[in-house]
Design a protein around this motif. Structure first.
Motif, PDB file in Angstrom:
ATOM      1  N   THR A 113       0.294  -7.561   5.180  1.00 56.48           N
ATOM      2  CA  THR A 113      -0.375  -6.817   4.032  1.00 56.48           C
ATOM      3  C   THR A 113      -1.584  -6.837   3.882  1.00 56.48           C
ATOM      4  O   THR A 113      -2.404  -7.951   3.499  1.00 56.48           O
ATOM      5  CB  THR A 113       0.495  -7.450   2.836  1.00 56.48           C
ATOM      6  OG1 THR A 113       1.893  -7.472   3.007  1.00 56.48           O
ATOM      7  CG2 THR A 113       0.046  -6.496   1.509  1.00 56.48           C
ATOM      8  N   LEU A 114      -2.214  -5.572   3.980  1.00 58.30           N
ATOM      9  CA  LEU A 114      -3.821  -5.749   3.807  1.00 58.30           C
ATOM     10  C   LEU A 114      -4.353  -5.372   2.493  1.00 58.30           C
ATOM     11  O   LEU A 114      -3.531  -4.576   1.801  1.00 58.30           O
ATOM     12  CB  LEU A 114      -4.326  -4.366   4.776  1.00 58.30           C
ATOM     13  CG  LEU A 114      -3.898  -4.531   6.125  1.00 58.30           C
ATOM     14  CD1 LEU A 114      -4.437  -3.529   6.968  1.00 58.30           C
ATOM     15  CD2 LEU A 114      -3.965  -5.653   7.127  1.00 58.30           C
ATOM     16  N   ALA A 115      -5.270  -6.103   2.112  1.00 63.74           N
ATOM     17  CA  ALA A 115      -6.206  -5.737   0.865  1.00 63.74           C
ATOM     18  C   ALA A 115      -6.792  -4.604   0.775  1.00 63.74           C
ATOM     19  O   ALA A 115      -7.006  -4.156  -0.321  1.00 63.74           O
ATOM     20  CB  ALA A 115      -7.066  -7.031   0.586  1.00 63.74           C
ATOM     21  N   SER A 116      -6.979  -3.772   1.858  1.00 61.54           N
ATOM     22  CA  SER A 116      -7.918  -2.941   1.845  1.00 61.54           C
ATOM     23  C   SER A 116      -7.034  -1.508   1.469  1.00 61.54           C
ATOM     24  O   SER A 116      -5.897  -1.526   1.453  1.00 61.54           O
ATOM     25  CB  SER A 116      -8.493  -2.489   3.539  1.00 61.54           C
ATOM     26  OG  SER A 116      -7.274  -2.317   4.261  1.00 61.54           O
ATOM     27  N   PRO A 117      -7.860  -0.703   0.933  1.00 62.65           N
ATOM     28  CA  PRO A 117      -7.192   0.469   0.348  1.00 62.65           C
ATOM     29  C   PRO A 117      -6.357   1.481   1.462  1.00 62.65           C
ATOM     30  O   PRO A 117      -6.447   1.178   2.602  1.00 62.65           O
ATOM     31  CB  PRO A 117      -8.227   1.250  -0.072  1.00 62.65           C
ATOM     32  CG  PRO A 117      -9.564   1.011   0.230  1.00 62.65           C
ATOM     33  CD  PRO A 117      -9.372  -0.325   0.872  1.00 62.65           C
ATOM     34  N   LYS A 118      -5.156   1.909   0.968  1.00 59.03           N
ATOM     35  CA  LYS A 118      -4.459   2.867   1.926  1.00 59.03           C
ATOM     36  C   LYS A 118      -4.939   4.112   2.353  1.00 59.03           C
ATOM     37  O   LYS A 118      -4.598   4.742   3.218  1.00 59.03           O
ATOM     38  CB  LYS A 118      -3.196   2.979   1.107  1.00 59.03           C
ATOM     39  CG  LYS A 118      -2.043   3.615   1.988  1.00 59.03           C
ATOM     40  CD  LYS A 118      -0.561   3.739   1.300  1.00 59.03           C
ATOM     41  CE  LYS A 118       0.569   4.417   2.234  1.00 59.03           C
ATOM     42  NZ  LYS A 118       1.741   4.337   1.437  1.00 59.03           N
ATOM     43  N   SER A 119      -5.885   4.446   1.527  1.00 60.13           N
ATOM     44  CA  SER A 119      -6.608   5.693   1.834  1.00 60.13           C
ATOM     45  C   SER A 119      -8.080   5.559   1.504  1.00 60.13           C
ATOM     46  O   SER A 119      -8.372   4.996   0.745  1.00 60.13           O
ATOM     47  CB  SER A 119      -5.956   6.735   0.938  1.00 60.13           C
ATOM     48  OG  SER A 119      -6.630   7.906   1.075  1.00 60.13           O
ATOM     49  N   PRO A 120      -8.775   6.265   2.364  1.00 62.46           N
ATOM     50  CA  PRO A 120      -8.730   7.050   3.546  1.00 62.46           C
ATOM     51  C   PRO A 120      -8.071   6.388   4.624  1.00 62.46           C
ATOM     52  O   PRO A 120      -7.794   5.036   4.664  1.00 62.46           O
ATOM     53  CB  PRO A 120      -9.987   7.710   3.780  1.00 62.46           C
ATOM     54  CG  PRO A 120     -10.889   6.630   3.436  1.00 62.46           C
ATOM     55  CD  PRO A 120     -10.105   6.176   2.298  1.00 62.46           C
ATOM     56  N   CYS A 121      -7.826   7.228   5.631  1.00 58.19           N
ATOM     57  CA  CYS A 121      -7.218   6.999   7.025  1.00 58.19           C
ATOM     58  C   CYS A 121      -8.311   6.112   7.907  1.00 58.19           C
ATOM     59  O   CYS A 121      -8.727   6.420   8.624  1.00 58.19           O
ATOM     60  CB  CYS A 121      -6.862   8.111   7.826  1.00 58.19           C
ATOM     61  SG  CYS A 121      -6.104   7.603   9.520  1.00 58.19           S
ATOM     62  N   SER A 122      -8.146   4.771   7.394  1.00 56.83           N
ATOM     63  CA  SER A 122      -9.108   3.775   8.059  1.00 56.83           C
ATOM     64  C   SER A 122      -8.606   3.132   9.280  1.00 56.83           C
ATOM     65  O   SER A 122      -8.449   1.817   9.266  1.00 56.83           O
ATOM     66  CB  SER A 122      -9.758   2.704   7.049  1.00 56.83           C
ATOM     67  OG  SER A 122     -10.368   3.515   6.217  1.00 56.83           O
ATOM     68  N   TYR A 123      -8.009   3.518  10.104  1.00 54.08           N
ATOM     69  CA  TYR A 123      -7.038   3.271  11.275  1.00 54.08           C
ATOM     70  C   TYR A 123      -7.917   1.749  12.228  1.00 54.08           C
ATOM     71  O   TYR A 123      -7.189   0.947  12.242  1.00 54.08           O
ATOM     72  CB  TYR A 123      -6.415   4.024  12.206  1.00 54.08           C
ATOM     73  CG  TYR A 123      -7.425   4.682  12.789  1.00 54.08           C
ATOM     74  CD1 TYR A 123      -7.931   4.363  14.241  1.00 54.08           C
ATOM     75  CD2 TYR A 123      -7.981   6.316  12.582  1.00 54.08           C
ATOM     76  CE1 TYR A 123      -8.798   5.086  14.858  1.00 54.08           C
ATOM     77  CE2 TYR A 123      -8.853   6.684  13.139  1.00 54.08           C
ATOM     78  CZ  TYR A 123      -9.314   6.349  14.395  1.00 54.08           C
ATOM     79  OH  TYR A 123     -10.484   7.049  15.167  1.00 54.08           O
ATOM     80  N   ASP A 124      -9.013   2.312  12.196  1.00 52.69           N
ATOM     81  CA  ASP A 124      -9.929   1.021  13.076  1.00 52.69           C
ATOM     82  C   ASP A 124      -9.881  -0.229  12.348  1.00 52.69           C
ATOM     83  O   ASP A 124     -10.051  -1.316  12.784  1.00 52.69           O
ATOM     84  CB  ASP A 124     -11.146   1.708  13.606  1.00 52.69           C
ATOM     85  CG  ASP A 124     -11.565   1.108  14.723  1.00 52.69           C
ATOM     86  OD1 ASP A 124     -10.983   0.539  15.512  1.00 52.69           O
ATOM     87  OD2 ASP A 124     -12.924   0.750  14.804  1.00 52.69           O
ATOM     88  N   ALA A 125     -10.116   0.170  11.188  1.00 45.84           N
ATOM     89  CA  ALA A 125     -10.369  -1.092  10.148  1.00 45.84           C
ATOM     90  C   ALA A 125      -9.067  -1.867   9.960  1.00 45.84           C
ATOM     91  O   ALA A 125      -9.098  -3.071   9.924  1.00 45.84           O
ATOM     92  CB  ALA A 125     -11.110  -0.893   8.802  1.00 45.84           C
ATOM     93  N   TRP A 126      -8.039  -0.966   9.593  1.00 42.12           N
ATOM     94  CA  TRP A 126      -6.636  -1.702   9.556  1.00 42.12           C
ATOM     95  C   TRP A 126      -6.358  -2.357  10.840  1.00 42.12           C
ATOM     96  O   TRP A 126      -5.799  -3.408  10.703  1.00 42.12           O
ATOM     97  CB  TRP A 126      -5.681  -0.580   9.374  1.00 42.12           C
ATOM     98  CG  TRP A 126      -6.048   0.195   8.185  1.00 42.12           C
ATOM     99  CD1 TRP A 126      -6.730  -0.258   7.134  1.00 42.12           C
ATOM    100  CD2 TRP A 126      -5.434   1.629   7.691  1.00 42.12           C
ATOM    101  NE1 TRP A 126      -6.651   0.999   6.173  1.00 42.12           N
ATOM    102  CE2 TRP A 126      -5.901   1.801   6.695  1.00 42.12           C
ATOM    103  CE3 TRP A 126      -4.540   2.431   8.409  1.00 42.12           C
ATOM    104  CZ2 TRP A 126      -5.500   3.251   5.841  1.00 42.12           C
ATOM    105  CZ3 TRP A 126      -4.312   3.565   7.921  1.00 42.12           C
ATOM    106  CH2 TRP A 126      -4.583   3.915   6.626  1.00 42.12           C
ATOM    107  N   ALA A 127      -6.715  -1.872  12.215  1.00 39.89           N
ATOM    108  CA  ALA A 127      -6.225  -2.693  13.158  1.00 39.89           C
ATOM    109  C   ALA A 127      -6.971  -3.786  13.356  1.00 39.89           C
ATOM    110  O   ALA A 127      -6.553  -4.896  13.752  1.00 39.89           O
ATOM    111  CB  ALA A 127      -6.585  -1.619  14.559  1.00 39.89           C
TER     112      ALA A 127
END
Ligand SMILES: [Zn+2]
Length: 188
Positions: free
Chosen positions: A91-105
């Motif tokens: 579960t990530l603390a970062s926002p779900k939007s925008p589509c930050s797929y690289d940061a999520w990874a």
């Protein structure tokens, strides 16, 4: 070795083979291919939905009769197999939007490493999350080691998307285009 042989047309030039002679068939080369991958499941503190369990997704990836592993084993006549693990949910603390797929990874890798997993022994990393505003169902390096899947559902992951995107990692393009961004899991 192994250049393509033009078939030509009946009655025209080309290779001087006897009428009815079979085209040359290259001897099968011994070949096997084992790839290890992790599927990391992500969601967000602001929307912590976890629609499928890690165990369910692990079955879809590796052990179900219709798993991604079974697909590659069947279509390669057993020459390609897949092993690996499913990690998460992270579960990530970062926002779900925008589509930050690289940061999520990146955040998912940090979480997995903090849990003591050594990611260096894996050939591919698949990051998957419930649907977001990302404008694709799947996205992959071609060739490469990273796959992103936008859409973990109550049934788990769409296996067509996972198998398709892993194919891009293996270096396989589409039949008539080099695009590697898909807007629909049904897209060829
Ligand atoms: Zn594609």
């Amino acid at each position: 070795m192994g250049r393509a042989e033009p078939r030509g047309l009946p009655g025209q030039g080309g290779a001087p083979t006897a009428q009815g002679a079979p085209f040359p068939v290259h001897a099968a080369r011994p070949y096997s291919f084992v790839r290890r991958f992790i599927c990391a499941l992500l969601d967000w503190a602001e929307d912590p939905e976890e629609p499928a369990s890690v165990e369910h997704v692990a079955g879809q990836m590796f052990t179900d009769p219709t798993s991604v592993r079974a697909f590659y084993e069947d279509t390669s006549y057993g020459k390609v197999t897949l092993t690996g693990n499913v990690f998460g949910w992270y579960t990530l603390a970062s926002p779900k939007s925008p589509c930050s797929y690289d940061a999520w990874a990146s955040a998912a890798r940090a979480r997995a490493t903090a849990e003591g997993h050594d990611l260096s022994g894996y050939d591919h990393l698949i990051y998957a999350w419930p649907s977001t505003a990302c404008p694709w169902a799947g996205f992959a390096d071609q060739p490469g080691s990273t796959v992103y899947v936008d859409g973990v559902h109550s049934f788990g992951l769409d296996l067509r998307t996972v198998a398709h995107e892993l194919g891009h990692n293996f270096g396989v393009g589409h039949a008539n285009t080099l695009r590697c961004v898909d807007t629909s899991p049904a897209k060829g």
